[in-house]
Scaffold this active site. Structure first.
Site, PDB file in Angstrom:
ATOM      1  N   CYS A 125       0.836  -1.199   0.000  1.00 46.88           N
ATOM      2  CA  CYS A 125       0.000   0.000   0.000  1.00 46.88           C
ATOM      3  C   CYS A 125       0.870   1.249   0.000  1.00 46.88           C
ATOM      4  CB  CYS A 125      -0.941   0.001   1.196  1.00 46.88           C
ATOM      5  SG  CYS A 125      -2.086   1.401   1.209  1.00 46.88           S
ATOM      6  N   CYS A 128      -0.685   4.136   1.986  1.00 46.87           N
ATOM      7  CA  CYS A 128      -0.586   3.982   3.438  1.00 46.87           C
ATOM      8  C   CYS A 128       0.824   4.251   3.943  1.00 46.87           C
ATOM      9  CB  CYS A 128      -0.986   2.563   3.851  1.00 46.87           C
ATOM     10  SG  CYS A 128      -2.540   1.963   3.201  1.00 46.87           S
ATOM     11  N   ASP A 129       1.817   3.696   3.258  1.00 46.94           N
ATOM     12  CA  ASP A 129       3.167   3.618   3.812  1.00 46.94           C
ATOM     13  C   ASP A 129       4.215   4.438   3.085  1.00 46.94           C
ATOM     14  OD1 ASP A 129       1.974   1.765   5.498  1.00 46.94           O
ATOM     15  OD2 ASP A 129       2.573   0.057   4.277  1.00 46.94           O
TER      16      ASP A 129
END
Length: 289
Positions: A125, A128-129
């Site tokens: 992701c 996300c990261d």
């Protein structure tokens, strides 16, 4: 996950006494190894995948939501009441209404070191990261639109992005492919496959098998990266429902009129019906619908 728990909270507040069927430790968000810092209003110790889900479970329980901590193995959606077959008993659960919040799991490469470094450099992701690798070198594995979008997103903040693709041409749409190939911070390694991920505490590099031409013997190359993003698609958790309601070719539930499915009384929320966003906040939103 967020979709199912949001649906439970809204249903419970409406006096419907929902029953949530899910493993106590299930849901892909619970397995995230890094902080979840893009969910509005959740900060500090709770800003993790586990922390967010536990908060939502407590909120659902406060409105008398009931939980069955097991897995749904099958369903008969041909008539009401619908019958759900769950693990651990031969007695089906009966329901007049079903909300499918089954999620979608990332596909992984299944190579050495991948599992070991998940949450410590290996991710599926970028949204996300990606911020964790600001100013660092990263790699993206894949050749479709998902990989293009991840690479272009990471190029905003990472120092260098290397796209690793196993073929000699991209599968992505022309617009995204052209945008990636013309980006000054992105390079492509063609005819390359990941052999393994390596590092001490965190990821430090990957070894790749690279072919100079079709059919040629691959050579092993080392790629120094702090982050590796696997972008080879997702698998929605809908396989046991195939043939019972409309889905697209990838197994994502087809929706109409918001969250309604092709079967009256059956609704779907979250990643099982969303091949585009796949975020906790959008999953929660559809759960509330």
């Amino acid at each position: 996950g967020p979709a199912g728990l949001a649906a439970a909270i809204y249903a419970a507040r409406a006096g419907l006494r929902p029953l949530v069927v899910a493993p106590a430790l299930g849901g892909q968000l619970l397995g995230k190894g890094v902080d979840v810092e893009n969910f509005p209003g959740v900060v500090g110790e709770q800003a993790t995948g586990r922390g967010l889900v536990e908060l939502m479970r407590r909120q659902a329980l406060s409105f008398e939501t009931r939980f069955v901590n097991t897995v749904a193995l099958g369903a008969d959606l041909s008539e009401r009441p619908f019958k759900l077959r769950i693990n651990g008993t031969d007695q089906p659960l009966l329901a007049e209404t079903v909300i499918l919040a089954l999620g979608a799991e990332s596909r992984w490469l299944q190579v050495k070191g991948e599992q070991d470094f998940r949450g410590r450099g290996v991710s599926a992701c970028a949204t996300c990261d990606g911020f964790l690798f600001r100013g660092k070198d990263v790699m993206v594995v894949g050749g479709g639109d998902h990989a293009m979008e991840d690479a272009l997103y990471l190029a905003r903040s990472s120092r260098r992005v290397t796209l690793v693709h196993r073929r000699d041409r991209l599968r992505a749409s022309k617009v995204l492919a052209d945008r990636l190939l013309n980006h000054s911070s992105i390079s492509v390694m063609w005819n390359a496959e990941v052999d393994a991920f390596h590092g001490a505490e965190d990821l430090s590099h990957a070894t790749l098998r690279v072919r100079s031409a079709a059919g040629a013997e691959p050579r092993v190359e080392r790629l120094e990266v702090a982050g590796a993003f696997v972008a080879i698609g997702h698998e929605p958790g809908t396989a046991f429902l195939r043939g019972q309601l409309e889905m697209d070719e990838g197994g994502y539930v087809a929706l109409k009129d918001g969250t309604a499915t092709s079967v009256r009384g059956v609704f779907a929320a979250g990643d099982a019906a969303d091949r585009r966003y796949r975020q906790a906040v959008t999953a929660s939103g559809t759960g509330a619908m």
